[in-house]
Design an enzyme around this catalytic site. Structure first.
Site, PDB file in Angstrom:
ATOM      1  N   ILE A  17       0.822  -1.205   0.000  1.00  0.00           N
ATOM      2  CA  ILE A  17       0.000   0.000   0.000  1.00  0.00           C
ATOM      3  C   ILE A  17       0.860   1.259   0.000  1.00  0.00           C
ATOM      4  O   ILE A  17       0.559   2.227  -0.694  1.00  0.00           O
ATOM      5  CB  ILE A  17      -0.944   0.003   1.222  1.00  0.00           C
ATOM      6  N   ASN A  89       1.969   5.061   7.500  1.00  0.00           N
ATOM      7  CA  ASN A  89       1.583   3.792   6.897  1.00  0.00           C
ATOM      8  C   ASN A  89       2.348   2.587   7.456  1.00  0.00           C
ATOM      9  O   ASN A  89       1.851   1.470   7.435  1.00  0.00           O
ATOM     10  CB  ASN A  89       1.793   3.873   5.378  1.00  0.00           C
ATOM     11  N   SER A 141      -7.247  -0.077  10.419  1.00  0.00           N
ATOM     12  CA  SER A 141      -7.678  -1.296   9.725  1.00  0.00           C
ATOM     13  C   SER A 141      -9.138  -1.534  10.055  1.00  0.00           C
ATOM     14  O   SER A 141      -9.630  -1.111  11.108  1.00  0.00           O
ATOM     15  CB  SER A 141      -6.837  -2.487  10.190  1.00  0.00           C
ATOM     16  N   TYR A 154      -2.587  -7.358  17.038  1.00  0.00           N
ATOM     17  CA  TYR A 154      -2.675  -6.457  15.880  1.00  0.00           C
ATOM     18  C   TYR A 154      -3.912  -5.567  15.989  1.00  0.00           C
ATOM     19  O   TYR A 154      -3.847  -4.353  15.748  1.00  0.00           O
ATOM     20  CB  TYR A 154      -2.712  -7.294  14.602  1.00  0.00           C
ATOM     21  N   LYS A 158      -4.489  -1.335  15.984  1.00  0.00           N
ATOM     22  CA  LYS A 158      -5.286  -0.624  14.986  1.00  0.00           C
ATOM     23  C   LYS A 158      -6.467   0.097  15.627  1.00  0.00           C
ATOM     24  O   LYS A 158      -6.892   1.165  15.168  1.00  0.00           O
ATOM     25  CB  LYS A 158      -5.748  -1.591  13.897  1.00  0.00           C
TER      26      LYS A 158
END
Length: 257
Positions: A17, A89, A141, A154, A158
């Site tokens: 990305i 990012n 996310s 994770y 996020k």
């Protein structure tokens, strides 16, 4: 040329990305500054941008190390005297149920995904405040909005990023700085491909299973997220503040039965 002459900083833009976004920003007229721990991949992105007539630079930066970040930001300001866009990012993953995640992995994913956003933003925001203008994009996310098996660590990062984005927006709105987050779904990047190879005996079957979570029946492409980043970086999104923009193929919208 929606980003003409804007100085845009992107962390983790050597692949996936980040790389797609760097190229998209450059096509829209931006000057792109890439921070990456894999400098070879970042330099390849820069070479591609320059070959297409754009302007880009790359530097080795560890987003969990403030000295590394501060040196990069100082160099960027010395070169351009301003920073218009920051795209946080860079990120790493963590797989496993919470009781399976060891402390070293927990600390690593927190250090890069959460502390990295804090440290880079802390270094960049004073320049934006001084110039009374800027746009910050944080990579969250869709997992911040839903539960997903074996992703507790994770997901924690996020979710933190999404909450951080909203509070940052309140603090920096008086300086004409917009802060928004991107919430991608499953995007077929080298990051995801590597995870599938490490986590499943049959990666092809896993891909087909993942596709079934998307209302459109397909995995996303890095370019899908890159175009959303262009929108948030551009003046077209001037009235979008503190938002979490889902680019997830409908994962958070629900399921078809």
């Amino acid at each position: 040329m929606r980003l003409k002459s804007k100085v845009c900083l992107i962390t983790g833009a050597g692949k996936g990305i980040g790389a797609a976004t760097a190229k998209a920003f450059a096509r829209e007229g931006a000057v792109v500054e890439i921070a990456e721990v894999d400098l070879d991949s970042a330099n390849s992105v820069v070479e591609e941008i320059v070959a297409a007539g754009g302007t880009a630079y790359a530097k080795f930066v560890d987003v969990s190390d403030s000295a590394s970040i501060n040196a990069w930001v100082t160099e960027v300001l010395g070169r351009h005297q301003r920073i218009d866009v920051l795209f946080n990012n860079a990120g790493v993953s963590a797989v496993g149920q919470l009781h399976e995640v060891n402390r070293d992995l927990w600390d690593k994913v927190m250090s890069v995904n959460v502390t990295g956003v804090y440290l880079v933003s802390k270094a960049v925001l004073p320049a934006m405040m001084e110039q009374k203008q800027g746009a910050v994009i944080n990579m969250s996310s869709c997992i911040a909005e839903i539960g997903l098996a074996r992703r507790a660590a994770y997901a924690a990062t996020k979710g933190a990023i999404l909450s951080m984005t909203k509070s940052m927006q309140v603090d920096y709105a008086p300086y004409n700085i917009r802060v928004n987050a991107l919430l991608p779904g499953t995007i077929f990047t080298p990051f995801v491909e590597d995870y599938l190879k490490r986590s499943y005996d049959d990666p092809s079957a896993a891909i087909e299973s993942l596709k079934q979570r998307q209302l459109g029946g397909e995995l996303g492409r890095p370019e899908d997220v890159a175009e959303a980043a262009v929108y948030l970086a551009s003046d077209e999104s001037r009235y979008v503040m503190g938002a979490g923009l889902a680019v997830d193929g409908g994962v958070t919208a629900g399921k078809q039965f």
